[in-house]
Design a protein around this motif. Sequence first.
Motif, short mmCIF file in Angstrom:
data_model
loop_
_atom_site.label_atom_id
_atom_site.label_comp_id
_atom_site.label_asym_id
_atom_site.label_seq_id
_atom_site.Cartn_x
_atom_site.Cartn_y
_atom_site.Cartn_z
N PHE A 170 27.46 -66.50 -38.42
CA PHE A 170 27.89 -65.28 -39.13
C PHE A 170 26.71 -64.35 -39.39
CE2 PHE A 170 28.89 -62.77 -42.90
CZ PHE A 170 30.16 -62.31 -42.60
N TYR A 171 25.61 -64.90 -39.85
CA TYR A 171 24.49 -64.07 -40.29
C TYR A 171 23.52 -63.79 -39.13
CZ TYR A 171 26.09 -64.98 -45.01
OH TYR A 171 26.84 -65.04 -46.15
N ALA A 172 23.09 -62.54 -39.07
CA ALA A 172 22.22 -62.11 -37.98
C ALA A 172 20.89 -62.87 -37.96
CB ALA A 172 21.95 -60.61 -38.11
N GLN A 173 20.48 -63.36 -39.12
CA GLN A 173 19.16 -63.99 -39.21
C GLN A 173 19.07 -65.30 -38.43
OE1 GLN A 173 18.28 -65.56 -43.09
NE2 GLN A 173 16.08 -65.28 -42.85
N PHE A 174 20.17 -66.03 -38.32
CA PHE A 174 20.08 -67.38 -37.75
C PHE A 174 20.11 -67.37 -36.23
CE2 PHE A 174 21.95 -68.21 -41.99
CZ PHE A 174 20.84 -68.86 -42.51
N ARG B 164 31.56 -60.03 -35.63
CA ARG B 164 30.43 -60.93 -35.70
C ARG B 164 30.60 -62.10 -34.74
NH1 ARG B 164 27.48 -58.77 -39.34
NH2 ARG B 164 25.93 -60.40 -39.23
N GLY C 279 29.63 -72.19 -38.91
CA GLY C 279 30.29 -70.95 -39.31
C GLY C 279 29.32 -70.00 -39.97
N VAL C 280 28.50 -70.52 -40.87
CA VAL C 280 27.54 -69.68 -41.57
C VAL C 280 26.43 -69.23 -40.62
CG1 VAL C 280 25.71 -69.78 -43.30
CG2 VAL C 280 28.01 -70.51 -43.89
N MET D 241 23.56 -74.10 -48.87
CA MET D 241 23.64 -74.09 -47.41
C MET D 241 22.71 -73.06 -46.75
SD MET D 241 26.75 -73.81 -44.71
CE MET D 241 27.94 -74.39 -45.83
N ILE D 242 22.75 -71.82 -47.25
CA ILE D 242 21.93 -70.79 -46.60
C ILE D 242 20.42 -71.11 -46.74
CG2 ILE D 242 21.35 -68.33 -46.60
CD1 ILE D 242 24.33 -67.78 -47.09
#
Lengths: 592, 177
Positions: free
Chosen positions: B76-80, B2, B72-73, B37-38
């Motif tokens: 990590f996630y494809a959405q952001f 990632r 970091g978050v 956070m998300i």
Amino acid sequence: MENTKVIVGLGSCGLAAGAGKVYEKIKQLKENQNLQFELKKTSCIGMCFREPLVEIIDNNGSYIYGDVTEATATEILEKHIQNATPIKEYVVKTDLFVTKDKNFFEGQVKIALRNCGYMDPESIEEYQARNGYKSIEKISTQNISRTEVIQTVMDSGLRGRGGGGFSTGLKWRFANNNKSDIKYIICNADEGDPGAFMDRSVLEGDPHSVLEGMIIGAYAIEASEGWIYCRAEYPLAIKRLNIAMDQARKKGYLGKNIFGIEGFDFDIHIKEGAGAFVCGEETALIASIEGQRGMPRKRPPFPAASGLWRKPTNINNVETFANIPWIILNGATAFAKYGTEKSKGTKVFALTGKIKNGGLVEVPMGITIRDIVFKLGGGIINDKKFKAVQLGGPSGGCIPEYLADTIVDYDSVNATGAIMGSGGMVVMDETTCMVDMARFFLDFTKKESCGKCTFCRIGTQRMLEILTRITEGEGKESDIDTLIELSNQIKDSSLCGLGQTAPNPVLTTIKYFKDEYEAHIRDKKCPSKSCKALLTFEIIPDKCTGCMLCKKVCPVDAIDGERKLIHVIKQEMCIKCGMCFSKCKFEAITVR
Amino acid sequence: MRIERIKKEEVVLESDNIDLSLIDPIITKYKNVKGNMIPILQKTQETYGYIPRAAFNKLAKETDLKLSDMYGVASFYAQFRLHPVGKHIIKVCHGTACHVQNATAITDALVEELKVKDGETTPDNLFTLESVACLGCCSLAPVMMIGNDTFGKLTGKSAVDVIRKIRETETGTPCKN
């Protein structure tokens, strides 16, 4: 035609196929011509290959029309509603006469999908009319204890439908045994498997059954809070879940002392996933709900002991929860009647790929893969040769045609090297290259590896490099052994299911299709004519008419020839785009 | 890995007209909520289409979230997204079913039509081309999604036609082809 109903299927597949326009057209015609029928919505009945679908229920029974367009909708309303004569050739499902697609439903047993396509998913009343919330009411009125509920689920033999296949009843018992002031129950709706859409269909078509399943689970393990972790890619599922939860709250089905059970307080929240395949793993999913990077952690402690915010937590998949109300209402024996010795009940499969009747089927465990592909699925598109099915997505493997009589149950599928997985079944024909398939899945797992374990992070990268090299004609004789060695190391040294299963697509294709790997490596040929770098395009002199079309479309001017003279492809310049092949009207170009 | 999602950042000066007050209600709503956070990052992205650097800084100041954790978050996630995107995001599905039905041809055709690579945005800021893992419309493969509209059973040509139609509506000039 007073009691006639016209029902339009408005699931995601239906909408993508144009069902929204069909619905508007029917609504407009109804208003303009003052037609007497009730216009309603439903979700996916599983016949995705015939979307958009419109069902008409009149005094004689139900007729489902397939491939409906705005034009045929007009025709259907005119003939069926105004003149009471159904158009038989458009009907794809009815009990009144034989349709060409009747085989699709033969052999199906609908438990998890019992309401999908048969009711308006946005109406709690319709769910109730179909025995909805009767199971939790039964628990309340008959004073069924937590232990008895768990025992029923144990006896039913229900195993986790997300892919793990762990006994649901046992999982509940563990969570119940751990005492705590707060416990959580989580519904895993992060259907990340590419090629699988069972959970989406259940959430879109029957959200209340998932809620009821969760409520029963919460009662059994004494949870007070529930979470549904749903992919953000499923906006319609999230919308319908929210509607369902609001309706349930209004009725008092979520909240304090629900269903008259003293001290049973329970409510559910939705958590939108942010796009990470690894979050399908329990501990990563929990980290994600907590707002952290979705990285798995070591187990034990298992979530049943220490899960979300360190409290005992139980996680089940959407399909598992959808089965629960049915089991409670009809009893464990009714469920265990279906299936094999160790895999009870039914399983939903998403049939996709090179198959005629792509869609959603629910079959009893124990049916053979061949029956699913040929009887329900209608066989291969364009009647090409059936080569393999891929089960279990990136964690699963390919089962070759000669093992197609393998029955569908957890243990039989595992014995082939594939896994049952969540239920994606991708059918492949002779034109699918198995090395390319393995490369495709490794590309996926490489991207989705969270990076925590070295072997998964770097091993998948190395495997992908080797596979890419093979598909580009640069393979080495030692590559197959290196792939197997790396596979075993990744399996042994990864913390979570993602890494432990990532090599499966490679191992199963090597096991069953070693000759294809060897053809790529030794002969620099792709037997399925799929890997572009290994193809040679040539013009057959006898068939070439000198029309110059290929010369015109060639993007790199690699074709020589004059009008009415035979053309020649200059191999050293050819980039193998295949434009000449697809444009030639005289079949004068071959691919080798 | 990632980690690949973290691109070497070019020094892009963000335009000054980012209205940071737009995220005030988000901060009020989610501040001090467990596991916030998300959702905060998701809502911020909904507001701007991506998460601007200035918004990260503001969130770090006004909530108890740490800048490093948020980055970091977000990475990590494809959405952001950490960079601005075009008005229409074209998500071409590359799930298994789409792959065996030749989704590569769809991306290739769009790359040629839009003259951008996968993951990039057209210079007129109309389109961003993306590949996604699975949209769950496997029986209509190959599929792409633009906004909330899904287009199924595509060919390279029909995918390009969809884009041209959108461009026509947006610019008001018919396409020359």
